[in-house]
Motif scaffolding. Structure first.
Motif, PDB file in Angstrom:
ATOM      1  N   ALA A 314       0.836  -1.195   0.000  1.00  0.00           N
ATOM      2  CA  ALA A 314       0.000   0.000   0.000  1.00  0.00           C
ATOM      3  C   ALA A 314       0.867   1.239   0.000  1.00  0.00           C
ATOM      4  N   LEU A 315       0.406   2.277  -0.669  1.00  0.00           N
ATOM      5  CA  LEU A 315       1.009   3.595  -0.542  1.00  0.00           C
ATOM      6  C   LEU A 315       0.424   4.248   0.710  1.00  0.00           C
ATOM      7  N   VAL A 316       1.292   4.645   1.631  1.00  0.00           N
ATOM      8  CA  VAL A 316       0.857   5.212   2.905  1.00  0.00           C
ATOM      9  C   VAL A 316       1.463   6.594   3.062  1.00  0.00           C
ATOM     10  N   GLY A 317       0.620   7.580   3.355  1.00  0.00           N
ATOM     11  CA  GLY A 317       1.155   8.916   3.580  1.00  0.00           C
ATOM     12  C   GLY A 317       0.112   9.985   3.394  1.00  0.00           C
ATOM     13  N   SER A 318       0.549  11.223   3.469  1.00  0.00           N
ATOM     14  CA  SER A 318      -0.335  12.352   3.189  1.00  0.00           C
ATOM     15  C   SER A 318      -0.709  12.324   1.713  1.00  0.00           C
ATOM     16  N   HIS A 319      -1.715  13.117   1.349  1.00  0.00           N
ATOM     17  CA  HIS A 319      -2.135  13.151  -0.050  1.00  0.00           C
ATOM     18  C   HIS A 319      -0.985  13.574  -0.960  1.00  0.00           C
ATOM     19  N   THR A 320      -0.186  14.512  -0.500  1.00  0.00           N
ATOM     20  CA  THR A 320       0.963  14.960  -1.297  1.00  0.00           C
ATOM     21  C   THR A 320       1.995  13.855  -1.434  1.00  0.00           C
ATOM     22  N   GLU A 321       2.268  13.128  -0.348  1.00  0.00           N
ATOM     23  CA  GLU A 321       3.257  12.046  -0.410  1.00  0.00           C
ATOM     24  C   GLU A 321       2.791  10.925  -1.328  1.00  0.00           C
ATOM     25  N   VAL A 322       1.522  10.556  -1.238  1.00  0.00           N
ATOM     26  CA  VAL A 322       1.005   9.512  -2.119  1.00  0.00           C
ATOM     27  C   VAL A 322       1.070   9.976  -3.568  1.00  0.00           C
ATOM     28  N   ALA A 323       0.732  11.220  -3.822  1.00  0.00           N
ATOM     29  CA  ALA A 323       0.847  11.755  -5.178  1.00  0.00           C
ATOM     30  C   ALA A 323       2.298  11.735  -5.654  1.00  0.00           C
ATOM     31  N   ASP A 324       3.248  12.014  -4.745  1.00  0.00           N
ATOM     32  CA  ASP A 324       4.670  11.948  -5.103  1.00  0.00           C
ATOM     33  C   ASP A 324       5.047  10.547  -5.580  1.00  0.00           C
ATOM     34  N   ARG A 325       4.575   9.541  -4.857  1.00  0.00           N
ATOM     35  CA  ARG A 325       4.926   8.167  -5.203  1.00  0.00           C
ATOM     36  C   ARG A 325       4.265   7.750  -6.527  1.00  0.00           C
ATOM     37  N   ILE A 326       3.019   8.158  -6.723  1.00  0.00           N
ATOM     38  CA  ILE A 326       2.353   7.872  -7.992  1.00  0.00           C
ATOM     39  C   ILE A 326       3.106   8.540  -9.134  1.00  0.00           C
ATOM     40  N   GLN A 327       3.534   9.767  -8.925  1.00  0.00           N
ATOM     41  CA  GLN A 327       4.305  10.454  -9.960  1.00  0.00           C
ATOM     42  C   GLN A 327       5.623   9.740 -10.217  1.00  0.00           C
ATOM     43  N   GLU A 328       6.232   9.184  -9.177  1.00  0.00           N
ATOM     44  CA  GLU A 328       7.486   8.447  -9.350  1.00  0.00           C
ATOM     45  C   GLU A 328       7.284   7.233 -10.260  1.00  0.00           C
ATOM     46  N   TYR A 329       6.194   6.485 -10.033  1.00  0.00           N
ATOM     47  CA  TYR A 329       5.898   5.354 -10.911  1.00  0.00           C
ATOM     48  C   TYR A 329       5.538   5.838 -12.314  1.00  0.00           C
ATOM     49  N   TYR A 330       4.808   6.934 -12.384  1.00  0.00           N
ATOM     50  CA  TYR A 330       4.441   7.494 -13.682  1.00  0.00           C
ATOM     51  C   TYR A 330       5.686   7.852 -14.484  1.00  0.00           C
ATOM     52  N   ASP A 331       6.667   8.436 -13.836  1.00  0.00           N
ATOM     53  CA  ASP A 331       7.907   8.807 -14.520  1.00  0.00           C
ATOM     54  C   ASP A 331       8.663   7.591 -15.044  1.00  0.00           C
ATOM     55  N   LEU A 332       8.406   6.425 -14.437  1.00  0.00           N
ATOM     56  CA  LEU A 332       9.028   5.187 -14.926  1.00  0.00           C
ATOM     57  C   LEU A 332       8.327   4.642 -16.165  1.00  0.00           C
ATOM     58  N   GLY A 333       7.103   5.100 -16.407  1.00  0.00           N
ATOM     59  CA  GLY A 333       6.352   4.615 -17.558  1.00  0.00           C
ATOM     60  C   GLY A 333       5.012   4.008 -17.214  1.00  0.00           C
ATOM     61  N   VAL A 334       4.619   4.017 -15.945  1.00  0.00           N
ATOM     62  CA  VAL A 334       3.321   3.483 -15.524  1.00  0.00           C
ATOM     63  C   VAL A 334       2.262   4.564 -15.766  1.00  0.00           C
ATOM     64  N   THR A 335       1.221   4.214 -16.524  1.00  0.00           N
ATOM     65  CA  THR A 335       0.171   5.194 -16.818  1.00  0.00           C
ATOM     66  C   THR A 335      -1.193   4.791 -16.276  1.00  0.00           C
TER      67      THR A 335
END
Length: 383
Positions: A314-335
């Motif tokens: 699970a992604l655990v954190g504040s809304h900003t932290e979770v968005a950071d992690r989603i963006q990190e995966y997105y930058d790898l190519g996950v859409t």
């Protein structure tokens, strides 16, 4: 390309803890299990649609309601939400699957997505009458998808493969649009199937470095066949207004898990033939720890996998932290992000009202329905 967010329909039940719902264990006075009836699932579907999820994954297996029937009934309870229906090639013919998909698309106005599950639990496969070994199951999946795609293209198909045999198969009406095919698997055979047949390769929520390796692996295999594949990830989410509140919720989930349940679940998962499942187990090593000790990468928590098969992080954190992690995966190519949380109704709003707007501010996501008026109503006497 903006990212796409999907939610999850818990057709085995739901609760306020990780071990309620489908696990049949109540841990607190306010932790009663919520049956997976159509009324409750419709609430989740409508909530997911309202806050901006594109679709909702519906699982397959002996432990949950049938995905095809459930989503067909729920289609009338929503207007835009798509349904990512999981199914196993070993339990129905490719001709029937192609026909079901065409019917679903027609009656739902094109709201079907398909998640093909080869199957990694031998006991469950045998319960459905499937006695093939793991490698043969992947051969069957590839042959199955070849037949389905040809039928959707309007061909009359005769094929006598290693595992799939059809003769003069054809559809009277093909699906419009053709539903995209989602698929996951970590073994070499899974990579071959993904490269040749699927639209979206799904991985469970592993740390970013491991996800990068998978993307490069499948992308290379697909390129060798002149194809391109999109990438998605399956993750649970615990998001709150503050990081401390999110981690407190993770700690509460962990405290509600009996030791004997961890032992029982891990003993069962150790027998899985799924390479992806064993990669999930390796993240938490099967033992109880504090919530913080189970953080295997920034904001990536392996505690879910202690008591649940499949996606165990699970992604655990504040809304900003979770968005950071989603963006990190997105930058790898996950859409494409297939998300879930406990309970699924409430967490859909936490994600939809906290994380998705933050992703929108970054230009990474937009509401599928377009601009949504969120202007609050004027309150009399407030001035």
């Amino acid at each position: 390309m903006s990212l796409t967010a999907h939610w999850f329909l818990p057709t085995y039940g739901d609760s306020r803890g990780l071990v309620g719902g489908g696990h049949g264990v109540t841990t607190r006075a306010a932790g009663a299990a919520r049956p997976a009836d159509l009324g409750y699932l419709a609430q989740i579907a409508r909530a997911a649609e309202t806050v901006g999820f594109e679709g909702a994954l519906t699982p397959t297996g002996a432990w949950c309601e049938d995905a095809w029937l459930t989503t067909a009934m729920l289609a009338g309870e929503s207007e835009r939400l798509k349904f990512l229906v999981a199914f196993r090639p070993g339990v129905l013919s490719p001709t029937l699957a192609a026909q079901q998909a065409a019917t679903f698309q027609r009656h739902s106005q094109g709201r079907l997505l398909l998640n093909v599950v080869t199957g990694g639990e031998p006991a469950e496969q045998r319960a459905y009458g499937d006695f093939l070994g793991k490698d043969d199951r992947y051969v069957r999946t590839g042959e199955f998808l070849d037949v389905v795609r040809r039928l959707w293209a309007g061909e009359t198909v005769t094929r006598r493969g290693e595992q799939v045999h059809v003769e003069s198969a054809a559809l009277t009406r093909v699906p419009d649009p053709v539903p995209p095919i989602y698929f996951g698997g970590s073994s070499p055979k899974a990579g071959e199937v993904a490269a040749a047949h699927v639209d979206v390769y799904l991985t469970w929520g592993e740390p970013p470095a491991q996800v990068r390796e998978k993307i490069e692996w499948v992308r290379g295999l697909a390129a060798a066949q002149g194809r391109e594949v999109r990438f998605g990830i399956r993750l649970h989410v615990i998001t709150r207004d503050t990081s401390d509140a999110a981690w407190a919720q993770a700690e509460q989930f962990l405290a509600g898990i009996p030791d004997e349940m961890i032992e029982k679940v891990q003993a069962g998962l150790s027998k899985s033939e799924s390479e992806g499942q064993q990669r999930m187990r390796a993240l938490h090593a099967g033992g109880r720890k504090t919530a913080a000790d189970l953080e295997v990468a920034p904001n990536l928590w392996a505690g879910v996998g202690l008591v649940r098969g499949g996606a165990g992080t699970a992604l655990v954190g504040s809304h900003t932290e979770v968005a950071d992690r989603i963006q990190e995966y997105y930058d790898l190519g996950v859409t494409e992000f297939v998300l879930s949380g406990h309970p699924h109704l409430e967490e859909a709003y936490w994600v939809g009202e906290g994380v998705l707007p933050e992703l929108a501010r970054r230009g990474l996501w937009s509401h599928p329905a377009g601009t949504v008026d969120a202007t609050p109503a004027a309150v009399p006497f407030a001035e």
